[in-house]
Design an enzyme around this catalytic site. Structure first.
Site, mmCIF file in Angstrom:
data_model
loop_
_atom_site.group_PDB
_atom_site.id
_atom_site.type_symbol
_atom_site.label_atom_id
_atom_site.label_comp_id
_atom_site.label_asym_id
_atom_site.label_seq_id
_atom_site.Cartn_x
_atom_site.Cartn_y
_atom_site.Cartn_z
ATOM 1 N N HIS A 1 4.520 25.707 4.502
ATOM 2 C CA HIS A 1 5.253 24.454 4.297
ATOM 3 C C HIS A 1 4.569 23.696 3.168
ATOM 4 O O HIS A 1 3.341 23.554 3.170
ATOM 5 C CB HIS A 1 5.269 23.623 5.582
ATOM 6 C CG HIS A 1 6.303 22.541 5.551
ATOM 7 N ND1 HIS A 1 6.199 21.436 4.740
ATOM 8 C CD2 HIS A 1 7.482 22.418 6.201
ATOM 9 C CE1 HIS A 1 7.269 20.670 4.900
ATOM 10 N NE2 HIS A 1 8.067 21.251 5.777
ATOM 11 N N ARG B 1 11.329 26.421 -0.331
ATOM 12 C CA ARG B 1 9.937 26.141 0.043
ATOM 13 C C ARG B 1 8.875 26.976 -0.650
ATOM 14 O O ARG B 1 7.807 26.475 -0.970
ATOM 15 C CB ARG B 1 9.788 26.407 1.547
ATOM 16 C CG ARG B 1 9.908 25.167 2.307
ATOM 17 C CD ARG B 1 9.719 25.412 3.747
ATOM 18 N NE ARG B 1 10.502 24.368 4.386
ATOM 19 C CZ ARG B 1 10.756 24.299 5.657
ATOM 20 N NH1 ARG B 1 10.303 25.249 6.451
ATOM 21 N NH2 ARG B 1 11.451 23.309 6.150
ATOM 22 N N HIS C 1 3.301 27.917 8.135
ATOM 23 C CA HIS C 1 4.311 27.189 8.918
ATOM 24 C C HIS C 1 5.180 28.104 9.758
ATOM 25 O O HIS C 1 5.555 27.752 10.883
ATOM 26 C CB HIS C 1 5.162 26.398 7.930
ATOM 27 C CG HIS C 1 6.168 25.480 8.549
ATOM 28 N ND1 HIS C 1 5.810 24.439 9.370
ATOM 29 C CD2 HIS C 1 7.530 25.441 8.468
ATOM 30 C CE1 HIS C 1 6.905 23.791 9.760
ATOM 31 N NE2 HIS C 1 7.963 24.393 9.246
ATOM 32 N N ARG D 1 12.553 31.770 4.755
ATOM 33 C CA ARG D 1 13.546 31.088 5.593
ATOM 34 C C ARG D 1 14.095 29.825 4.928
ATOM 35 O O ARG D 1 13.341 29.031 4.368
ATOM 36 C CB ARG D 1 12.899 30.712 6.926
ATOM 37 C CG ARG D 1 13.771 29.885 7.833
ATOM 38 C CD ARG D 1 13.082 29.660 9.146
ATOM 39 N NE ARG D 1 11.890 28.864 9.015
ATOM 40 C CZ ARG D 1 11.844 27.544 9.087
ATOM 41 N NH1 ARG D 1 12.942 26.850 9.292
ATOM 42 N NH2 ARG D 1 10.705 26.895 8.965
ATOM 43 N N GLU E 1 17.534 19.485 3.098
ATOM 44 C CA GLU E 1 16.180 20.020 2.909
ATOM 45 C C GLU E 1 16.223 21.049 1.797
ATOM 46 O O GLU E 1 17.285 21.370 1.260
ATOM 47 C CB GLU E 1 15.660 20.634 4.212
ATOM 48 C CG GLU E 1 15.300 19.597 5.257
ATOM 49 C CD GLU E 1 14.628 20.216 6.470
ATOM 50 O OE1 GLU E 1 13.501 20.690 6.346
ATOM 51 O OE2 GLU E 1 15.259 20.222 7.544
HETATM 52 C C1 SIN Z 1 10.482 20.097 8.167
HETATM 53 O O1 SIN Z 1 10.886 19.134 8.794
HETATM 54 O O2 SIN Z 1 10.141 20.010 6.988
HETATM 55 C C2 SIN Z 1 10.371 21.427 8.850
HETATM 56 C C3 SIN Z 1 11.699 21.980 9.156
HETATM 57 C C4 SIN Z 1 11.689 23.468 9.181
HETATM 58 O O3 SIN Z 1 10.632 24.090 9.238
HETATM 59 O O4 SIN Z 1 12.773 24.056 9.062
#
Ligand code: SIN
Length: 499
Positions: free
Chosen positions: A224, A270, A332, A367, A110
């Protein structure tokens, strides 16, 4: 009612703590809706940990600090990541079946990570963790669960907590506890657009403040980047792991705009991606391209890897292997909260907190993806060594307000004020902020809302869940605005624009 441990909230940290605590004494879990209604249940991505031989503990620490704009508490970060693999193994021991290949965990990626290090279960990791924890909790004879119970107030005297007042079955009840644990999750519902479930109204932070806890880093609200652009509340999340498997953001001109913007491209942290989408959206819609042409993945792969997302999009006629997915940022996660140490201690005796409601300092100003389930798990693995019994007469002193009817005038007005709070927070404390407007417009408007709520409750002598929840939202909203006003320069997900 008396118990050894009173746990308020039923997400990953509350349930995990309850399972540990049940070895020491009687546990009572109170939860606002049903046991399963928590943010954990909405978590799609996974849990980040150093699980692969080619990964490095130091690199996970570095990624967490870099994404957090070095505002993190390094000691807490090191503690969390050192315990990360053990935390994932605990979940496996409890029965969570993470994706595997040839007996080895499959790992995904991610934003902000320089390594594939996220253990996952399809695109429903949180749901699966919650399912297993709920099953374990329900089978534990030392744990009692009260659903549809709203925590009104913590009972405190001389910086010591003795339990809580709750609303349950239309009555106010007193629960006395040796140790009280706040694990109520986040605040996403303070914003007009959020990926968070309806329960995320900041109740835990409000309870903590009233009890005298310190808060920190409330201005760092994470948006998000990729919620589905469709008027549904909450917004449906399109997991960052879709980009982790090769999908790319594309604008209305057909440009993959993240390519040139950051060395990590679509997997930049993010805050950077959310801001870029926000500014691209001024010129037209933004999409996520998960098509076979872009990712090289077949329909079958996408259906198996992202079953929940695939099904959800198909209802709107979007085929992940073919069509572009319209996306937009949404509130988020809150990186700050009630200040706690490595053991979940809040500074109020016998009061602990775990999970999103806290500020352990691991997230800094932003985060790192999939560090939230990890934080919730690692910190709630702390076992309260000595169970100290409270000796209190607090029950004879507690005054309770009167309960208002659900359809009362006050309730109806509170529901209108809730919408005003959401609108105000989105407008002034959103992705791009203007400090002068926060100071001159947002803070005075929120103070007016607080005054109105105070009048509705006739100086806090009348209440019900809706009214208290709205008061909590306004109180926490004001603190977020004040913190955002104090922080003069942009940092992590607090981004300020001069006017
Ligand atoms: C996501 O699946 O994009 C969210 C995961 C997260 O908030 O760490």
């Amino acid at each position: 009612m008396r118990t050894n441990f009173l746990v308020i909230g039923s997400g990953i940290s509350g349930l995990n703590f309850a399972l540990h605590a049940a070895k020491k004494g009687r546990v009572l879990i109170v939860t606002k809706k049903k046991l399963i209604d928590s943010s954990t249940n909405y978590a799609q991505g996974g849990i980040a940990a150093v699980l692969d031989k080619t990964d490095d503990f130091k690199q996970h620490v570095k990624d967490t600090l870099e994404t957090g704009a070095y505002h993190n508490n390094k000691k807490a970060v090191v503690f969390m990541i050192k315990n990360s693999a053990a935390a994932v193994h605990r979940l496996m021991d409890l029965g969570v079946e993470f994706a595997k290949e040839n007996g080895q965990l499959k790992l995904t990626q991610e934003g902000g990570h320089h390594h594939r290090r996220i253990a996952y279960v399809g695109d429903y990791t949180g749901k699966e963790i919650e399912r297993i924890l709920v099953k374990r909790v329900k089978n534990n004879k030392n744990i009692t669960i009260i659903e549809d119970a709203f925590a009104l107030k913590l009972i405190t005297t001389n910086k010591t907590c003795f339990g809580a007042q709750i609303i349950h079955k239309n009555k106010i009840q007193i629960i006395l506890a040796d140790q009280t644990i706040v694990a109520t999750g986040g605040i996403g519902q303070l914003f007009e657009y959020t990926t968070n479930p309806p329960i995320s109204t900041g109740d835990g932070i409000a309870l903590g403040i009233e009890a005298g806890c310190k808060t920190k880093d409330l201005e760092f609200i994470q948006f998000h980047p990729t919620a589905l652009e469709k008027n549904i509340y909450p917004r449906f999340l399109i997991s960052e792991t879709v980009r982790g498997e090769g999908a790319k953001l594309i604008n209305s001109k057909g440009e993959y705009f993240m390519e040139k913007l950051h060395p990590l491209k679509d997997l930049a942290p993010r805050d950077i991606v959310a801001r870029e989408i926000y500014s691209q959206m001024k010129n037209g819609p933004v999409f996520l391209d998960s098509s076979t042409k872009c990712t090289g993945h077949t329909k079958k792969f996408l259906q198996n890897r992202f079953p929940q997302i695939y099904k959800h999009l198909l209802k709107d006629g979007i085929k992940m292997e073919k069509n572009l997915i319209p996306v937009t940022p949404a509130a988020h996660y809150i990186c700050g909260g009630i200040v706690t140490d490595l053991h979940g201690r809040t500074g109020i005796k016998n009061l602990f907190a775990f999970g999103e409601v806290t500020c352990t300092g691991v997230h800094g100003a932003n985060r790192l993806a999939s560090n939230s389930l990890l934080e919730a798990l690692v910190f709630s693995n702390q076992i309260i060594k000595k169970l100290k019994k409270s000796v209190t007469k607090a029950d004879t002193k507690i005054k309770s307000p009167k309960l208002l009817a659900k359809n009362s005038r006050q309730t109806k007005t509170a529901l209108i004020l809730k919408q005003e709070i959401k609108h105000l927070m989105w407008q002034y404390a959103g992705i791009i902020r203007k400090r002068s407007l926060i100071k001159q417009e947002a803070i005075p408007q929120m103070q007016k809302i607080i005054t109105k709520l105070f009048q509705l409750s006739q100086n806090k002598t009348l209440t019900n869940q809706t009214l208290t929840e709205t008061e909590n939202m306004a109180k926490v909203g004001l603190l977020i605005l004040q913190a955002a006003n104090k922080r003069k320069k942009s940092l992590g997900c607090h981004f300020v624009q001069a006017i």
